[in-house]
Write an enzyme that holds these catalytic residues in place. Structure first.
Site, PDB file in Angstrom:
ATOM      1  N   LYS A 179       0.843  -1.200   0.000  1.00 52.60           N
ATOM      2  CA  LYS A 179       0.000   0.000   0.000  1.00 52.60           C
ATOM      3  C   LYS A 179       0.878   1.249   0.000  1.00 52.60           C
ATOM      4  CE  LYS A 179      -1.739   2.933   2.875  1.00 52.60           C
ATOM      5  NZ  LYS A 179      -1.812   4.129   2.020  1.00 52.60           N
ATOM      6  N   CYS A 287      13.860  12.002   5.412  1.00 52.58           N
ATOM      7  CA  CYS A 287      13.858  11.603   6.829  1.00 52.58           C
ATOM      8  C   CYS A 287      15.221  11.873   7.455  1.00 52.58           C
ATOM      9  CB  CYS A 287      13.482  10.143   6.968  1.00 52.58           C
ATOM     10  SG  CYS A 287      14.515   9.054   5.991  1.00 52.58           S
ATOM     11  N   GLU A 388      10.263  16.992  14.743  1.00 51.25           N
ATOM     12  CA  GLU A 388      10.477  16.834  13.298  1.00 51.25           C
ATOM     13  C   GLU A 388       9.550  17.801  12.552  1.00 51.25           C
ATOM     14  OE1 GLU A 388       9.043  13.305  11.056  1.00 51.25           O
ATOM     15  OE2 GLU A 388      11.058  13.242  10.214  1.00 51.25           O
TER      16      GLU A 388
HETATM   17  P1  NAD Z   1       2.720   8.808   7.251  1.00 49.48           P
HETATM   18  O1  NAD Z   1       3.047   8.113   8.532  1.00 49.48           O
HETATM   19  O2  NAD Z   1       1.613   9.787   7.268  1.00 49.48           O
HETATM   20  O3  NAD Z   1       2.276   7.699   6.158  1.00 49.48           O
HETATM   21  C1  NAD Z   1       3.144   6.683   5.707  1.00 49.48           C
HETATM   22  C2  NAD Z   1       2.308   5.549   5.131  1.00 49.48           C
HETATM   23  O4  NAD Z   1       1.606   4.893   6.177  1.00 49.48           O
HETATM   24  C3  NAD Z   1       1.232   5.984   4.135  1.00 49.48           C
HETATM   25  O5  NAD Z   1       1.086   4.999   3.136  1.00 49.48           O
HETATM   26  C4  NAD Z   1      -0.010   6.051   5.011  1.00 49.48           C
HETATM   27  O6  NAD Z   1      -1.208   5.904   4.273  1.00 49.48           O
HETATM   28  C5  NAD Z   1       0.215   4.868   5.945  1.00 49.48           C
HETATM   29  N1  NAD Z   1      -0.380   4.953   7.272  1.00 49.48           N
HETATM   30  C6  NAD Z   1      -0.505   6.058   8.062  1.00 49.48           C
HETATM   31  N2  NAD Z   1      -1.058   5.727   9.251  1.00 49.48           N
HETATM   32  C7  NAD Z   1      -1.281   4.377   9.218  1.00 49.48           C
HETATM   33  C8  NAD Z   1      -1.836   3.445  10.144  1.00 49.48           C
HETATM   34  N3  NAD Z   1      -2.272   3.830  11.350  1.00 49.48           N
HETATM   35  N4  NAD Z   1      -1.924   2.145   9.780  1.00 49.48           N
HETATM   36  C9  NAD Z   1      -1.469   1.735   8.564  1.00 49.48           C
HETATM   37  N5  NAD Z   1      -0.957   2.576   7.648  1.00 49.48           N
HETATM   38  C10 NAD Z   1      -0.842   3.873   7.970  1.00 49.48           C
HETATM   39  O7  NAD Z   1       4.062   9.426   6.691  1.00 49.48           O
HETATM   40  P2  NAD Z   1       4.283  10.351   5.394  1.00 49.48           P
HETATM   41  O8  NAD Z   1       3.713  11.709   5.652  1.00 49.48           O
HETATM   42  O9  NAD Z   1       3.836   9.610   4.186  1.00 49.48           O
HETATM   43  O10 NAD Z   1       5.890  10.427   5.355  1.00 49.48           O
HETATM   44  C11 NAD Z   1       6.640  11.317   6.118  1.00 49.48           C
HETATM   45  C12 NAD Z   1       7.242  10.644   7.326  1.00 49.48           C
HETATM   46  O11 NAD Z   1       7.987   9.505   6.917  1.00 49.48           O
HETATM   47  C13 NAD Z   1       8.233  11.520   8.081  1.00 49.48           C
HETATM   48  O12 NAD Z   1       8.005  11.402   9.462  1.00 49.48           O
HETATM   49  C14 NAD Z   1       9.592  10.930   7.722  1.00 49.48           C
HETATM   50  O13 NAD Z   1      10.607  11.145   8.673  1.00 49.48           O
HETATM   51  C15 NAD Z   1       9.258   9.491   7.578  1.00 49.48           C
HETATM   52  N6  NAD Z   1      10.243   8.790   6.756  1.00 49.48           N
HETATM   53  C16 NAD Z   1      11.121   7.951   7.368  1.00 49.48           C
HETATM   54  C17 NAD Z   1      12.093   7.293   6.626  1.00 49.48           C
HETATM   55  C18 NAD Z   1      13.056   6.338   7.274  1.00 49.48           C
HETATM   56  O14 NAD Z   1      13.629   5.518   6.562  1.00 49.48           O
HETATM   57  N7  NAD Z   1      13.274   6.415   8.580  1.00 49.48           N
HETATM   58  C19 NAD Z   1      12.168   7.494   5.244  1.00 49.48           C
HETATM   59  C20 NAD Z   1      11.253   8.362   4.647  1.00 49.48           C
HETATM   60  C21 NAD Z   1      10.280   8.995   5.416  1.00 49.48           C
END
Ligand code: NAD
Length: 487
Positions: A179, A287, A388
């Site tokens: 997803k 990130c 963040e």
């Molecule tokens: P997000 O957490 O809003 O969403 C990420 C994914 O998870 C999306 O596909 C979303 O639909 C899904 N999702 C959200 N809540 C969920 C739940 N409760 N259950 C199942 N699925 C769920 O994050 P975003 O806004 O897409 O990305 C930004 C964040 O990602 C930042 O915090 C960034 O630091 C982090 N990030 C981390 C890394 C890493 O490798 N550590 C890499 C890239 C981004």
């Protein structure tokens, strides 16, 4: 932009492209021009996810028994398909996410490299043999796939992050339900299309789009799910981690608040360039992006002056324009969040010495544009120094010693990436031991990681159990049996 016909894309379940059961769709829009609709995608329901999980479950045994070289062949073929379409997919990725075109094309290429890397690395990933006192007994571990794996990914690296999860999952014999983020579903479709065209058997990879509130729980709690590999925000990661059952492995790659420490002996011009590259490339939405610079007082003025000069030279605009260095933020939520933090910084008493304006005139009028922001006079307890932001905002904190710098660097709940700029090798080595971060750099940007090296964070930036990327990236997707054979 003139809108031509907008295409509707489908889910991919059991080897077929299908509508969601409720036939509802959502739009993915271009953050550089919100009048440009990139595509329509399925607003999936729990029922769609369950179908996808059941298809993955049914396909598992046969895929687990498929020869590793056949699995590798499919990954290599999918890589070749992506490579042949780098220009088209790069443009689509820029339109969908906003990142600059060279970065988007580079990401598609990196995705192909990741598929190829695991096609090779997976073939030699094995257990160990153990010497023992019985001459008529062999003792060894064998690695086996887990079963059905949920892959849940963010929008900032919307094809390379899925690939670094899906490729090791598939090569080790797992089946997948994927997803993507609803901000970047098109480039995710392209990855699945490549695997489909490469001949992946039905049910081995399944793909559903839609909102986490509708499909998230089933992806995590369905009893057939053996593992969830997730990259995204710490809040969502904690939620998923809590919901997963004892028999469901979780791998959470989460947020960061990454520091760059600048020592007195640093090449200040180089340090300022590292801050600009680490803090503002990808519009601050990496990130591992540099969000704090902790600089020695004796060189702070020179550093800030150079940081401002270098930031001024970064052209802001549509990522499709070859001159652009900083594209729009990826979505409206991001824009509001970043502008909100800039206000918080001002209210907290930090000094906004550069940028931070919402850009709304002419070419920016239909996009989510903000000028990169540089704050000085930041105290380590301010929210802009602790939380963040995930946008182009750098908080400059001034200190008088390495000891203060490392204490401040570590005094946040995250521990993803960190860097120090110094010529002192001894100090650099000490930093690698004392910094609480999963990725530690010396004289390099906090951003960027190799395909063939482990990646992950400490503290609230990751689950500490398994790393992604590199050879160890295969470990999450296999379980070990210890076998004793007497003869
Ligand atoms: P997000 O957490 O809003 O969403 C990420 C994914 O998870 C999306 O596909 C979303 O639909 C899904 N999702 C959200 N809540 C969920 C739940 N409760 N259950 C199942 N699925 C769920 O994050 P975003 O806004 O897409 O990305 C930004 C964040 O990602 C930042 O915090 C960034 O630091 C982090 N990030 C981390 C890394 C890493 O490798 N550590 C890499 C890239 C981004």
């Amino acid at each position: 932009m003139l809108q031509t016909t907008v295409k509707t894309y489908q889910n991919y379940i059991n080897g077929e492209w299908v509508e969601s059961v409720n036939k509802e769709t959502f739009e993915s829009i271009n953050p550089a021009d919100t009048n440009d609709i990139v595509g329509r995608f399925q607003s999936s329901t729990e029922e769609d996810v369950i179908k996808a999980i059941e298809a993955a479950s049914d396909a598992f045994q046969e895929w687990a028994n498929t020869s590793p070289s056949k699995r590798a062949q499919i990954l290599n073929k999918a890589a070749a398909i992506l490579e042949s379409k780098v220009d088209q997919y790069g443009e689509e990725l820029t339109r969908e996410e906003g990142k600059i075109l060279s970065g988007a094309k580079g990401e598609v290429q990196r995705t192909a490299q990741t598929l190829r890397y695991y096609a090779v690395e997976g073939l030699s990933f094995t257990g160990e043999t153990f010497p023992n006192d019985d001459p008529n007994m062999d003792v060894f571990t064998q690695r086996e796939p887990l079963g059905v794996v949920s892959v849940i990914t963010p929008w900032n690296f919307p094809i390379s992050i899925p690939a670094r999860k899906i490729a090791p999952a598939l090569i080790t014999g797992n089946t997948v339900v994927f997803k993507p983020s609803s901000d970047t579903p098109l480039i995710a479709v392209r990855l699945v299309e490549a695997l489909h065209e490469a001949g992946i058997p039905k049910g081995v990879i399944n793909f559903v789009t839609g909102s986490a509130s509708k499909v998230g729980d089933a992806l995590v709690t369905h009893p057939a799910i053996r593992a969830v590999t997730f990259t995204g925000s710490t809040g969502a990661g904690e939620d998923i981690h809590r919901k997963a059952s004892l028999t469901t492995r979780t791998q959470m790659e989460l947020g960061g608040k990454n520091p760059l420490i600048v020592m007195e002996d640093a090449d200040i011009d180089h340090a300022a360039q590292l801050a600009v590259n680490g803090g503002f490339s990808l519009t601050g939405q990496a990130c591992t992006g540099t969000s704090r610079v902790i600089v020695m007082e004796s060189v702070a003025d020179e550093f800030v002056q150079k940081l401002i000069e270098k930031t001024q030279s970064q052209t802001i605009g549509n990522g499709l324009n070859p001159d652009t260095k900083i594209g729009p933020l990826a979505n409206n939520k991001q824009l509001k969040n970043v502008l909100n933090y800039i206000e918080i910084g001002k209210e907290e008493g930090a000094e906004l010495v550069y940028g931070g304006n919402h850009l709304t005139d002419s070419e920016f009028s239909n996009g989510y544009y903000v000028e990169p922001a540089i704050f000085t006079n930041v105290s380590p307890t301010m929210r802009i120094a602790k939380e963040e932001i995930f946008g182009p905002v750098i908080a400059v904190i001034t200190v008088n010693s390495y000891e203060d710098a490392i204490q401040i660097a570590n005094d946040v709940e995250y521990g993803l990436s960190a860097s120090i700029v110094t010529k002192d090798i001894g100090l650099a080595k000490r930093f690698t031991r004392e910094i609480e971060a999963g990725t530690v750099k010396v004289n390099r940007t906090t951003t960027g990681n190799l395909i063939n090296a482990p990646f992950g964070g400490l503290k609230k930036s990751s689950t500490s159990t398994f790393r992604e990327s590199g050879r160890v990236g295969l470990e999450f997707f296999t379980q070990i049996k210890t076998v004793y054979i007497g003869y």
